[in-house]
Motif scaffolding. Structure first.
Motif, short mmCIF file in Angstrom:
data_model
loop_
_atom_site.label_atom_id
_atom_site.label_comp_id
_atom_site.label_asym_id
_atom_site.label_seq_id
_atom_site.Cartn_x
_atom_site.Cartn_y
_atom_site.Cartn_z
N GLU A 210 0.40 -1.46 0.06
CA GLU A 210 0.49 -0.01 -0.38
C GLU A 210 0.83 1.02 0.34
OE1 GLU A 210 1.26 -0.68 4.00
OE2 GLU A 210 0.38 -2.39 2.40
N ARG A 211 0.03 2.07 -0.75
CA ARG A 211 0.59 3.91 -0.21
C ARG A 211 2.05 3.47 -1.16
NH1 ARG A 211 2.41 4.77 5.38
NH2 ARG A 211 3.29 6.68 4.78
N ASN A 212 2.20 2.97 -2.42
CA ASN A 212 2.85 2.80 -3.49
C ASN A 212 4.15 2.85 -3.07
OD1 ASN A 212 4.19 3.66 -5.84
ND2 ASN A 212 3.86 5.24 -5.97
N ARG A 213 4.35 1.59 -2.29
CA ARG A 213 5.53 1.02 -1.75
C ARG A 213 5.65 -0.18 -2.31
NH1 ARG A 213 5.20 1.63 4.22
NH2 ARG A 213 3.26 0.68 3.67
N VAL A 214 6.97 -0.44 -1.83
CA VAL A 214 7.60 -1.90 -2.53
C VAL A 214 8.12 -2.02 -1.54
CG1 VAL A 214 6.87 -1.57 -5.32
CG2 VAL A 214 9.70 -1.17 -3.85
N ASN A 215 8.52 -4.26 -1.32
CA ASN A 215 9.31 -4.60 -0.15
C ASN A 215 10.13 -5.31 -1.49
OD1 ASN A 215 8.30 -3.96 2.27
ND2 ASN A 215 7.05 -5.38 2.16
N LEU A 216 11.86 -5.89 -1.44
CA LEU A 216 12.52 -5.71 -2.14
C LEU A 216 13.22 -6.70 -1.08
CD1 LEU A 216 14.59 -2.64 -3.18
CD2 LEU A 216 12.87 -3.95 -4.18
N THR A 217 12.83 -8.16 -1.99
CA THR A 217 13.57 -9.60 -1.34
C THR A 217 14.72 -9.92 -1.88
OG1 THR A 217 11.23 -10.36 -0.07
CG2 THR A 217 13.20 -11.84 0.01
N PHE A 218 15.88 -10.32 -2.17
CA PHE A 218 17.01 -10.74 -2.24
C PHE A 218 17.90 -12.00 -2.40
CE2 PHE A 218 17.97 -6.26 -2.41
CZ PHE A 218 18.52 -5.94 -3.66
N THR A 219 16.93 -13.07 -2.23
CA THR A 219 16.90 -14.75 -2.25
C THR A 219 18.75 -14.69 -2.88
OG1 THR A 219 15.10 -14.95 -1.86
CG2 THR A 219 16.19 -16.99 -2.32
N VAL A 220 19.01 -15.33 -2.17
CA VAL A 220 20.97 -15.74 -2.15
C VAL A 220 21.17 -17.30 -2.68
CG1 VAL A 220 23.07 -14.74 -2.02
CG2 VAL A 220 21.82 -13.39 -1.58
N VAL A 221 21.92 -17.94 -3.12
CA VAL A 221 22.06 -19.49 -3.08
C VAL A 221 23.67 -19.25 -3.18
CG1 VAL A 221 21.92 -21.77 -4.14
CG2 VAL A 221 20.43 -20.29 -4.45
N GLU A 222 24.56 -19.13 -1.88
CA GLU A 222 25.51 -18.85 -2.09
C GLU A 222 26.24 -20.14 -2.69
OE1 GLU A 222 26.21 -18.05 2.17
OE2 GLU A 222 25.87 -16.11 2.42
N GLY A 223 26.15 -21.15 -2.49
CA GLY A 223 27.03 -21.80 -3.62
C GLY A 223 28.04 -22.19 -2.23
N GLU A 224 29.22 -22.99 -3.07
CA GLU A 224 30.08 -23.74 -2.13
C GLU A 224 31.24 -22.58 -2.71
OE1 GLU A 224 30.82 -25.57 -0.06
OE2 GLU A 224 28.63 -26.62 0.09
N PRO A 225 32.70 -22.09 -1.98
CA PRO A 225 33.78 -21.08 -2.62
C PRO A 225 34.25 -22.00 -3.22
CG PRO A 225 34.33 -22.47 0.20
CD PRO A 225 32.43 -22.98 -0.46
N ALA A 226 34.95 -20.71 -3.87
CA ALA A 226 35.66 -21.71 -4.82
C ALA A 226 37.19 -21.50 -4.26
CB ALA A 226 35.77 -20.25 -5.75
N ASN A 227 37.81 -22.62 -4.31
CA ASN A 227 39.12 -22.55 -3.51
C ASN A 227 40.22 -23.20 -4.22
OD1 ASN A 227 37.92 -23.10 -0.92
ND2 ASN A 227 37.64 -24.41 -1.11
N ILE A 228 41.31 -23.20 -3.78
CA ILE A 228 42.82 -22.43 -5.02
C ILE A 228 43.02 -24.10 -4.95
CG2 ILE A 228 45.05 -22.18 -5.43
CD1 ILE A 228 44.26 -19.52 -3.87
#
Length: 766
Positions: A165-183
């Motif tokens: 309502e009242r010309n507003r928006v909710n933002l949701t950032f959904t993150v799939v982090e995954g596995e870290p890149a290892n050397i």
């Protein structure tokens, strides 16, 4: 012919449409009687009126209309703007952008929410701001960039926009982090003089080990790789390879986005030896003094560190005479035939300068005078680099600021004057702590601390410390004024009470000590401070089960309560590179306590010496020795409650805490008596913990300890009483303080000694 006729007809139609459009847009100039705004929901009308280039009573035309639309769009608050004319009334019709009501994150484990919120705010997306699809795209890219910096290349970000309502928006950032890149692999190509394993040992990055979950040394980071390359470059340049260069660096990410290969291609070049060092330019007639500062050694391999230290020493020395803008350049004259290099140190002192003003910036809480009183450089005097450096170091040692820098600025129009600005970054100086610790020798200890190092920005400190354990309990209230006098003499008041008992049961005896003291610290030099003071102290022997005979005899002779008026004097100097994890430098401390009157008359002195020597980047040799001497005065016995104790961490490891020396019972199972003489010698070699890379907060060490306790109320201390042990241990700078774990094996012991092979303690450095 028909084709040409069709083209003429089409052209005429288009021209007619353009004329019609122009006639529809064009407005005859008129005087504006009123302005109305339609479509506003959250934006204030005043914001629109201020941005309009036309007012009531002005003459309106098409140019002003175009300027008005452009101005309103520039606000970034509207996604559509129209201007309509109704007679002599101007109607501004707007459609507002939605406003961001809330930003949420789902699936984020690597970062705290506050870190991500700040990164989005930097790209213009935050609660209460207008929503823009372009900003949303930038926000997603910024989040991915943050994850890439943590080697999470497979991270995916999906954004959900929910209108409310009242010309507003909710933002949701959904993150799939995954596995870290290892050397998975690091290769150095082109090396001939040194093995690849030797060069890779210099790096903080590696291919991982069993402790990589803690050190994250196999997590790729461009910043870390750049730092390692600079370390590699420095390694060659300090060993004569003047023309060493890194040709290229390739970082390959495999399709699975979790494995990284790093290839570093280098050209070593030839090794050069310094043939000579010459001085050129203007040296103020002090050539011999400058020559004494040269660290470059002819006949030895070229060493870039020695060159850098020499040029810096030259510029610093010039600055001591007021030459704030001196330049010194080391120019190599290379003989590639004989692999030799002659260095010419070209100096240009430029002009001498005065300091006009000294400014203090960034101190939002600390008073200016607290910073200024540490300065040794004065306004309206010659610029003195040595005094400025000492001033910066003194401000940094206050401990009130996270960062301290000094900037030198030329005064416009006055080439012989400069202004100094000391920039500080405030950091919290108060602490409230509740915690618990465990010592294998002292049992469970509960602690409470309340301390303010910079009370009300005045530079004074106030503190309350409470500590309790099975055997020792402590309460201390203290306050320090570091500038009790204008010359920097400090004054400290202490009130304390201590209770110690060898047993937990309330029926056993206790030693209760309470008192107060006043101490002054006098800075005799910039690095040496002498402390002196006096106090009053009352010690009570509380009778109970298993009261040692030595305590009982002392009580029979002088009473169960003893009052002392000790005078204290001390000196300290600390040149270690770190108080928590030192790798170089020296620490010395001497203290003496003299009680010349009262029931207990004695002299008690201690001296401690520590030396740290870096063997290389990874290994450090450490040496510690501590001597304690106590003597009775006035024909009285030495107070048993002032005895020294030894054994355990901080002394000779492998023996129970405080157990060295004679005991009350011949079988060694009685109370440790301590003695008026103490000697500790500790030798260590510290190395990185396997798998921890070059992390200094987690190290392992091997040690050899020697020590003894004896004297007056025990037995005479001599070399025959020495105990010794060897072992290995772990040193960790944990969140609750330095933790030391040691496994020791006594190599010189006596039959009745109490052995304790595994020991640990929080809050000790040796």
């Amino acid at each position: 012919m028909l084709t040409n006729q069709f083209r003429l007809t089409t052209s005429a139609a288009l021209a007619s449409l353009m004329l019609l459009a122009q006639s529809a847009w064009a407005v005859n100039p008129f005087t504006v009687r009123d302005i109305r705004i339609e479509g506003l929901q959250r934006v204030e009308p005043g914001t629109v009126f201020v941005s309009l280039p036309v007012r009531v009573g002005d003459t309106y035309n098409d140019d002003k209309g175009a300027a008005a639309i452009q101005s309103l769009f520039a606000l970034g608050l509207f996604k559509d703007v129209r201007i309509e004319v109704n007679g002599d009334v101007l109607v501004v019709v707007v459609e507002e952008r939605p406003t961001v009501a809330n930003v949420e994150f789902v699936g984020t484990k690597e970062f705290d929410k506050e870190v991500l919120v700040k990164s989005l705010r930097d790209v213009g997306l935050a609660d209460g701001r207008p929503f823009d699809k372009a900003q949303l795209d930038r926000a997603e890219q910024e989040l991915k960039r943050q994850y890439i910096n943590r080697s999470l290349y497979a991270a995916q970000v999906v954004t959900t926009v929910t209108p409310i309502e009242r010309n507003r928006v909710n933002l949701t950032f959904t993150v799939v982090e995954g596995e870290p890149a290892n050397i998975s692999e690091i290769r150095i190509v082109g090396n001939k003089a040194f093995s690849e394993s030797t060069l890779l040992g210099l790096f903080d990055l590696d291919t991982g080990g069993w402790l990589s979950w803690y050190t994250k040394s196999n997590r790729y980071s461009r910043a870390k790789l750049n730092a390692d390359i600079e370390t590699l470059r420095s390694y060659y340049l300090t060993r004569g390879y003047l023309e060493f260069k890194v040709d290229s660096t390739q970082v390959a990410i495999l399709p699975n986005k979790t494995d990284i290969g790093v290839n570093i291609n280098i050209t070593e070049g030839e090794r050069f030896v310094v043939s000579s060092v010459k001085l050129a330019g203007e040296y103020l007639g002090k050539e011999e003094e400058f020559k004494a500062l040269v660290e470059i050694r002819p006949g030895q391999a070229f060493n870039a560190d020695e060159v850098a230290r020499t040029t810096k020493a030259f510029t610093d020395y010039f600055s001591n005479f007021g030459y704030a803008f001196a330049r010194v350049e080391a120019k190599p004259e290379i003989d590639r035939v004989n692999n030799r290099v002659a260095l010419v140190l070209q100096a240009n002192p430029s002009r001498r300068a005065y300091v006009r003003k000294i400014n203090v910036a960034g101190n939002t809480r600390t008073r200016d005078v607290v910073v200024r009183r540490e300065f040794r450089q004065l306004e309206a005097s010659w610029y003195d680099g040595d005094k400025i450096r000492r001033s910066r170091d003194r401000v940094d040692r206050l401990g009130y600021f996270g960062d301290v820098t000094v900037e030198t600025e030329e005064v416009p129009g006055t080439p012989d004057q400069v202004d100094l600005t000391i920039n500080v970054t405030e950091k919290p100086t108060g602490s409230l702590s509740l915690g618990a610790g465990y010592s294998s020798g002292d049992g469970l200890g509960l602690s409470f601390g309340l301390k303010q190092e910079n009370a009300f920005g005045s530079g004074n400190s106030l503190g309350l410390q409470v500590n309790t354990s099975k055997f020792n309990r402590l309460l201390v209230i203290s306050t320090t004024d570091p500038y009790f006098t204008e010359d920097g003499v400090s004054r400290t008041f202490d009130l304390y009470t201590r209770t110690s008992s060898p047993y937990e049961d309330e029926n056993y005896y206790e030693i209760e000590t309470s008192g107060g003291s006043i101490r002054f610290g006098v800075p005799f030099t910039e690095i040496d401070t002498v402390f002196f003071g006096m106090g009053i102290e009352k010690t009570t022997i509380v009778p109970g089960t298993d009261l040692p005979i030595s305590y009982e005899n002392y009580a029979k002779e002088y009473g169960y309560s003893s009052t002392a008026l000790p005078l204290t004097v001390g000196w300290a100097r600390d040149s270690r590179d770190s108080a928590l994890a030192p790798t170089s430098g020296r620490f010395q401390r001497a203290n003496a306590e003299w009680s010349f009157t009262g029931d207990a008359k004695y002299l008690r002195a201690t001296y401690q010496f520590q030396q740290y020597v870096p063997l290389n980047k990874q290994f450090t040799a450490a040496f510690n020795t501590e001597v304690g001497l106590g003597s009775a005065l006035g024909g009285r016995s030495y107070p048993v409650f002032k005895n020294f104790y030894g054994g355990g961490l901080g002394s000779v490891r492998g023996f129970e805490q405080g157990s060295l020396g004679p005991n009350e019972q011949a079988d060694g199972l009685g109370t440790s008596l301590g003695g008026s003489r103490k000697l500790n010698i500790n030798m260590e070699v510290l190395a990185p913990f396997p798998g921890a890379g070059n992390d200094r907060t987690l190290r392992m060490y091997g040690f050899w300890d020697i020590g003894l306790v004896g004297g007056d109320n025990a037995v005479n201390a001599n070399a025959n009483d020495l105990r010794s042990s060897v072992g290995v241990g772990i040193s960790w700078i944990s969140p609750v303080g330095p933790l030391r774990l040691a496994f020791a094996k006594p190599i010189r012991k006596f039959d009745n000694d109490r052995i304790q092979s595994l020991q640990f303690q929080i809050g000790t450095s040796f």
